[in-house]
Scaffold this motif. Sequence first.
Motif, PDB file in Angstrom:
ATOM      1  N   ASP A 100     -19.987 -36.058  33.495  1.00  0.00           N
ATOM      2  CA  ASP A 100     -20.069 -36.238  34.949  1.00  0.00           C
ATOM      3  C   ASP A 100     -21.346 -36.994  35.329  1.00  0.00           C
ATOM      4  O   ASP A 100     -22.432 -36.692  34.831  1.00  0.00           O
ATOM      5  N   ASN A 101     -21.215 -37.957  36.239  1.00  0.00           N
ATOM      6  CA  ASN A 101     -22.388 -38.734  36.666  1.00  0.00           C
ATOM      7  C   ASN A 101     -23.169 -38.074  37.793  1.00  0.00           C
ATOM      8  O   ASN A 101     -24.173 -38.619  38.267  1.00  0.00           O
ATOM      9  N   GLY A 102     -22.707 -36.922  38.245  1.00  0.00           N
ATOM     10  CA  GLY A 102     -23.449 -36.168  39.255  1.00  0.00           C
ATOM     11  C   GLY A 102     -23.295 -36.679  40.673  1.00  0.00           C
ATOM     12  O   GLY A 102     -23.974 -36.193  41.589  1.00  0.00           O
ATOM     13  N   LYS A 103     -22.392 -37.642  40.912  1.00  0.00           N
ATOM     14  CA  LYS A 103     -22.260 -38.245  42.236  1.00  0.00           C
ATOM     15  C   LYS A 103     -21.168 -37.606  43.090  1.00  0.00           C
ATOM     16  O   LYS A 103     -21.015 -37.969  44.261  1.00  0.00           O
ATOM     17  N   CYS A 104     -20.397 -36.708  42.520  1.00  0.00           N
ATOM     18  CA  CYS A 104     -19.323 -36.051  43.289  1.00  0.00           C
ATOM     19  C   CYS A 104     -19.873 -34.767  43.912  1.00  0.00           C
ATOM     20  O   CYS A 104     -20.160 -33.798  43.196  1.00  0.00           O
ATOM     21  N   PRO A 105     -20.011 -34.718  45.240  1.00  0.00           N
ATOM     22  CA  PRO A 105     -20.604 -33.533  45.887  1.00  0.00           C
ATOM     23  C   PRO A 105     -19.748 -32.277  45.775  1.00  0.00           C
ATOM     24  O   PRO A 105     -20.231 -31.176  46.014  1.00  0.00           O
ATOM     25  N   GLN A 106     -18.477 -32.441  45.412  1.00  0.00           N
ATOM     26  CA  GLN A 106     -17.593 -31.275  45.313  1.00  0.00           C
ATOM     27  C   GLN A 106     -17.560 -30.677  43.911  1.00  0.00           C
ATOM     28  O   GLN A 106     -16.905 -29.648  43.696  1.00  0.00           O
ATOM     29  N   MET A 107     -18.265 -31.268  42.951  1.00  0.00           N
ATOM     30  CA  MET A 107     -18.117 -30.846  41.562  1.00  0.00           C
ATOM     31  C   MET A 107     -18.498 -29.387  41.330  1.00  0.00           C
ATOM     32  O   MET A 107     -17.982 -28.739  40.416  1.00  0.00           O
ATOM     33  N   HIS A 108     -19.388 -28.845  42.152  1.00  0.00           N
ATOM     34  CA  HIS A 108     -19.764 -27.435  41.963  1.00  0.00           C
ATOM     35  C   HIS A 108     -18.550 -26.519  42.125  1.00  0.00           C
ATOM     36  O   HIS A 108     -18.480 -25.448  41.521  1.00  0.00           O
ATOM     37  N   ASN A 109     -17.564 -26.974  42.934  1.00  0.00           N
ATOM     38  CA  ASN A 109     -16.345 -26.171  43.097  1.00  0.00           C
ATOM     39  C   ASN A 109     -15.521 -26.135  41.806  1.00  0.00           C
ATOM     40  O   ASN A 109     -14.859 -25.138  41.512  1.00  0.00           O
ATOM     41  N   ALA A 110     -15.565 -27.228  41.050  1.00  0.00           N
ATOM     42  CA  ALA A 110     -14.845 -27.260  39.766  1.00  0.00           C
ATOM     43  C   ALA A 110     -15.478 -26.276  38.791  1.00  0.00           C
ATOM     44  O   ALA A 110     -14.776 -25.552  38.073  1.00  0.00           O
ATOM     45  N   HIS A 111     -16.814 -26.247  38.749  1.00  0.00           N
ATOM     46  CA  HIS A 111     -17.510 -25.281  37.887  1.00  0.00           C
ATOM     47  C   HIS A 111     -17.120 -23.855  38.275  1.00  0.00           C
ATOM     48  O   HIS A 111     -16.827 -23.027  37.409  1.00  0.00           O
ATOM     49  N   SER A 112     -17.115 -23.577  39.569  1.00  0.00           N
ATOM     50  CA  SER A 112     -16.790 -22.227  40.044  1.00  0.00           C
ATOM     51  C   SER A 112     -15.347 -21.861  39.707  1.00  0.00           C
ATOM     52  O   SER A 112     -15.049 -20.713  39.358  1.00  0.00           O
ATOM     53  N   TYR A 113     -14.442 -22.822  39.799  1.00  0.00           N
ATOM     54  CA  TYR A 113     -13.032 -22.570  39.494  1.00  0.00           C
ATOM     55  C   TYR A 113     -12.877 -22.131  38.046  1.00  0.00           C
ATOM     56  O   TYR A 113     -12.121 -21.193  37.743  1.00  0.00           O
ATOM     57  N   VAL A 114     -13.594 -22.798  37.150  1.00  0.00           N
ATOM     58  CA  VAL A 114     -13.517 -22.446  35.730  1.00  0.00           C
ATOM     59  C   VAL A 114     -14.187 -21.104  35.468  1.00  0.00           C
ATOM     60  O   VAL A 114     -13.652 -20.260  34.744  1.00  0.00           O
ATOM     61  N   GLU A 115     -15.359 -20.906  36.057  1.00  0.00           N
ATOM     62  CA  GLU A 115     -16.107 -19.669  35.818  1.00  0.00           C
ATOM     63  C   GLU A 115     -15.337 -18.447  36.309  1.00  0.00           C
ATOM     64  O   GLU A 115     -15.429 -17.372  35.714  1.00  0.00           O
ATOM     65  N   ARG A 116     -14.570 -18.595  37.370  1.00  0.00           N
ATOM     66  CA  ARG A 116     -13.829 -17.473  37.947  1.00  0.00           C
ATOM     67  C   ARG A 116     -12.334 -17.569  37.630  1.00  0.00           C
ATOM     68  O   ARG A 116     -11.495 -17.053  38.372  1.00  0.00           O
ATOM     69  N   TRP A 117     -12.007 -18.216  36.534  1.00  0.00           N
ATOM     70  CA  TRP A 117     -10.619 -18.482  36.203  1.00  0.00           C
ATOM     71  C   TRP A 117      -9.757 -17.234  36.140  1.00  0.00           C
ATOM     72  O   TRP A 117      -8.633 -17.217  36.659  1.00  0.00           O
ATOM     73  N   GLU A 118     -10.223 -16.179  35.510  1.00  0.00           N
ATOM     74  CA  GLU A 118      -9.387 -14.983  35.357  1.00  0.00           C
ATOM     75  C   GLU A 118      -8.980 -14.416  36.713  1.00  0.00           C
ATOM     76  O   GLU A 118      -7.819 -14.045  36.919  1.00  0.00           O
ATOM     77  N   GLN A 119      -9.917 -14.372  37.652  1.00  0.00           N
ATOM     78  CA  GLN A 119      -9.594 -13.873  38.983  1.00  0.00           C
ATOM     79  C   GLN A 119      -8.713 -14.871  39.733  1.00  0.00           C
ATOM     80  O   GLN A 119      -7.765 -14.483  40.437  1.00  0.00           O
ATOM     81  N   ILE A 120      -9.002 -16.156  39.583  1.00  0.00           N
ATOM     82  CA  ILE A 120      -8.207 -17.192  40.236  1.00  0.00           C
ATOM     83  C   ILE A 120      -6.769 -17.153  39.734  1.00  0.00           C
ATOM     84  O   ILE A 120      -5.818 -17.280  40.508  1.00  0.00           O
ATOM     85  N   LYS A 121      -6.605 -16.978  38.420  1.00  0.00           N
ATOM     86  CA  LYS A 121      -5.263 -16.881  37.849  1.00  0.00           C
ATOM     87  C   LYS A 121      -4.529 -15.647  38.380  1.00  0.00           C
ATOM     88  O   LYS A 121      -3.355 -15.736  38.752  1.00  0.00           O
ATOM     89  N   GLU A 122      -5.227 -14.539  38.396  1.00  0.00           N
ATOM     90  CA  GLU A 122      -4.603 -13.291  38.848  1.00  0.00           C
ATOM     91  C   GLU A 122      -4.176 -13.374  40.306  1.00  0.00           C
ATOM     92  O   GLU A 122      -3.104 -12.885  40.683  1.00  0.00           O
ATOM     93  N   GLU A 123      -5.007 -14.013  41.147  1.00  0.00           N
ATOM     94  CA  GLU A 123      -4.723 -14.090  42.581  1.00  0.00           C
ATOM     95  C   GLU A 123      -3.975 -15.371  42.955  1.00  0.00           C
ATOM     96  O   GLU A 123      -3.670 -15.591  44.131  1.00  0.00           O
ATOM     97  N   ASN A 124      -3.716 -16.230  41.966  1.00  0.00           N
ATOM     98  CA  ASN A 124      -2.918 -17.444  42.159  1.00  0.00           C
ATOM     99  C   ASN A 124      -3.508 -18.364  43.226  1.00  0.00           C
ATOM    100  O   ASN A 124      -2.881 -18.642  44.252  1.00  0.00           O
TER     101      ASN A 124
END
Length: 281
Positions: A100-124
């Motif tokens: 990542d070149n660090g220019k996408c201001p939304q990228m922190h949401n992608a990190h959070s999606y992966v970090e919280r994957w188990e809960q995200i999967k469970e809650e769909n």
Amino acid sequence: MSDYNNAIFRLATEAEPEDYTGEDGLLYCGKCRQPKEAYFPEGKSLFGRDRHPKECDCQRKRRETLEAADRERKHREEVERLKRKGFTDPAMREWTFENDNGKCPQMHNAHSYVERWEQIKEENHGLILWGNVGTGKSYFAGCIANALMEREVSVCMTNFALILNDLAASFKDRNEYISRLCSFPLLILDDFGMERGTEYGLEQVYNVIDSRYRCGKPLIVTTNLTLEELQNPEDTPHARIYDRLSEMCTPVRFTGENFRKATAQAKMERLKTLLNRKESL
């Protein structure tokens, strides 16, 4: 005692040149000074022997190193299998957090999606990534896909142009094909809205999205459509599709510069520099 059992004991307690016998009569490792044998409980024996092999610290470390290497090898093989199966374009393998070149201001949401994957999967929890062309939507989704595959989570990242071609080519296996798409814990549909808008095409788009909705698994969609277009469809077939997406996915707007144009401009400037550079004599 058979030759086979003798061989087992001999290999397990084979002495290295620096090993020695302790005062208790057991074989000791000459490096870590830990016993390589242990006595059976009093009165017990096996194949006429009163002792059994035991790992010294050196043997344990070697075993753990080999086991770790074997686990890593199997992990890499599984990740490679998932990426071969899950990506329709080999270039997607390079869409990672590390690149990542660090220019996408939304990228922190992608990190959070992966970090919280188990809960995200469970809650769909799904996502609609929308915004202008070249603002990093597909790369964002690819980062999530690659990171989850590194965790050995099966992900499919494709687009409806390919899906419709596959469905047209395998009419008899249509239900099986859609079921396979629904089997992935995460499905990513890239460039949604770019597929042909025929009656057949829209019906199949709805079938895929509706099937995903009914199986209760997360869906990520990237699109160049605006939120207004998604909320105000032009006709009933599009309304059915967009309503399903709205039920499944939270919209995330992508803003900022067009990375593709910026990359093209940088390449053009670089080429100008190369063409105008005077060669030294």
